[in-house]
Scaffold this motif. Structure first.
Motif, PDB file in Angstrom:
ATOM      1  N   LEU A  19       0.672  -1.375   0.055  1.00  0.00           N
ATOM      2  CA  LEU A  19       0.014  -0.058   0.068  1.00  0.00           C
ATOM      3  C   LEU A  19       0.844   1.275   0.014  1.00  0.00           C
ATOM      4  O   LEU A  19       0.617   2.164  -0.803  1.00  0.00           O
ATOM      5  N   THR A  22       2.476   1.407  -3.661  1.00  0.00           N
ATOM      6  CA  THR A  22       1.530   1.961  -4.592  1.00  0.00           C
ATOM      7  C   THR A  22       1.132   3.099  -4.469  1.00  0.00           C
ATOM      8  O   THR A  22       1.208   3.835  -5.533  1.00  0.00           O
ATOM      9  N   THR A  23       0.819   3.612  -3.151  1.00  0.00           N
ATOM     10  CA  THR A  23       0.228   4.917  -3.013  1.00  0.00           C
ATOM     11  C   THR A  23       1.340   6.101  -3.210  1.00  0.00           C
ATOM     12  O   THR A  23       1.122   6.956  -4.232  1.00  0.00           O
ATOM     13  N   LEU A  26       2.236   5.982  -7.228  1.00  0.00           N
ATOM     14  CA  LEU A  26       1.045   6.798  -7.704  1.00  0.00           C
ATOM     15  C   LEU A  26       0.926   8.153  -7.658  1.00  0.00           C
ATOM     16  O   LEU A  26       0.816   9.050  -8.626  1.00  0.00           O
ATOM     17  N   THR A  71      -5.987   2.532  -4.503  1.00  0.00           N
ATOM     18  CA  THR A  71      -4.927   1.750  -4.271  1.00  0.00           C
ATOM     19  C   THR A  71      -5.112   0.825  -3.130  1.00  0.00           C
ATOM     20  O   THR A  71      -4.390  -0.711  -3.071  1.00  0.00           O
ATOM     21  N   VAL A  75      -4.150  -3.054  -3.832  1.00  0.00           N
ATOM     22  CA  VAL A  75      -3.443  -3.712  -3.015  1.00  0.00           C
ATOM     23  C   VAL A  75      -4.209  -5.073  -2.630  1.00  0.00           C
ATOM     24  O   VAL A  75      -3.271  -6.142  -2.501  1.00  0.00           O
TER      25      VAL A  75
END
Length: 376
Positions: A19, A22-23, A26, A71, A75
């Motif tokens: 998490l 990815t967060t 992005l 996200t 995830v």
């Protein structure tokens, strides 16, 4: 047999690491694309890279608040789908773990994402966005006057253009021409042999020496010329620039839900209310999206050859909910009676998924308890 808390930590660690990565990735991508709008401030007005980074970094919390619910879903779906593909979920089920026990790490991760989104929406994002707008305003309307370039017509605002022939190392300006249209029906052209920049009451001003101020009367066409030895000119865009109208994203939740009629137009009340309810309901979408991902993986029979139908259905469901959310926000701004639908759209999917995933377990538990009572 594996301990339950060990399994929770194992799965939760994967969820949280994915998490954050990815967060962060992005949000960085969005920051990169959005910050390109401010490159002109660096190139055209000579701002340093540090000022550019400081300005654009204030937008990052708003990016995180937008992407975090998405996200969280991605995830949750990815990690549990990988666990299912590696047969780890099969082993956990064989060890006697219930659907709730399997979903518990995902629920914890979703709860953390929901709390973080609440903090972002209600406190961090309004404060950071307010600082961003203030900083941008200062750069565009105050600092711009100090970024005058030699031989270039610098447009400080729509009503003020400055040209200088030469700028010395000590800050002295030579060969100054200023086109000042800030006063209605009184366009003035100012020439000066030299000048220097000063700050008075936190405002940029230029002190002009040996020049003239020329104004043409729009009614008679007569030219009026005023010669001066020394004159001071304010280089802010206008006197009203000091009071900057605030954007809805800068306002607090109480200001959005209970706006001041004296400061807000009646047609904007609905838009402010939608923004307020969006801040309240967005955190619940993080939990609902995570529940959709959990249902897609944990509900249903295991397939040896893999199953992409349920994950694909989950993705399409989330996309549909995002589109529905935008539609409801647009309609709610025009018709405030539809605003409660924004809350329903955020909460109901999570409730429905919880019933689908945990309902059979709860019913079987009740039946077992009932049979035990009857047996006694």
């Amino acid at each position: 047999m594996l301990k339950l808390d060990t399994i929770d930590r194992y799965v939760l660690r994967q969820l949280l690491l994915a998490l954050v990565a990815t967060t962060g990735g992005l949000s960085a991508l969005i920051w990169l694309t959005q910050s390109l709008r401010f490159v002109s401030l660096v190139v055209g007005r000579g701002l340093s890279l540090g000022v550019f980074l400081e300005l654009t970094s204030l937008m990052v919390p708003s990016f995180v608040a937008v992407v975090l619910p998405i996200t969280t879903f991605v995830v949750t779906l990815f990690v549990y789908h990988r666990l299912a593909g590696d047969r780890e979920l099969t082993v956990m089920r064989a060890a006697g773990l219930s659907p709730f026990a399997l979903a518990r790490p995902g629920l914890i991760c979703a709860t953390i994402a929901m709390i973080v989104t609440f903090a972002l929406n209600l406190w961090i994002v309004p404060a950071s966005y307010h600082q961003f707008k203030q900083y941008e305003f200062q750069i565009r309307n105050k600092m711009a006057a100090f970024m005058l370039q030699e031989g270039v017509f610098t447009k400080i605002s729509e009503a003020l253009t400055v040209y200088i022939r030469e700028r010395n190392h000590d800050g002295t300006l030579k060969g100054i021409m200023i086109e000042d249209d800030r006063v209605a029906n009184s366009r003035a052209t100012i020439f000066a042999e030299s000048g220097t920049m000063v700050i008075v009451d936190d405002q940029p001003r230029v002190v002009l020496y040996d020049g003239s101020r020329q104004v043409i009367d729009p009614k008679t066409g007569r030219l009026t010329m005023l010669l001066f030895d020394r004159n001071t000119l304010d280089l802010t865009s206008s006197k009203n620039q000091e009071i900057r109208s605030r954007d809805a994203s800068e306002m607090s939740l109480s200001e959005l839900l209970h706006p001041d009629p004296a400061q807000v137009r009646a047609r904007d009340v609905g838009k402010l209310a939608v923004e307020g309810w969006r801040r309240i309901t967005t955190p619940f979408t993080a939990f609902s999206f995570a529940m959709i991902g959990l249902v897609a993986i944990l509900r249903g029979a295991f397939s040896r050859h893999g199953n992409v139908t349920r994950p694909l259905g989950a993705v399409l469901t989330v996309v549909g909910l995002l589109a529905l959310s935008l539609l409801l926000q647009n309609l709610g701004g025009r018709n405030m009676t539809l605003i409660p639908l924004i809350l329903l759209e955020s909460v109901v999917p999570g409730i429905v998924c919880a019933v689908m995933l945990f309902g059979p377990e709860i019913r079987s538990g009740r039946e077992a308890a009932s049979q035990q009572v009857q047996g006694n």
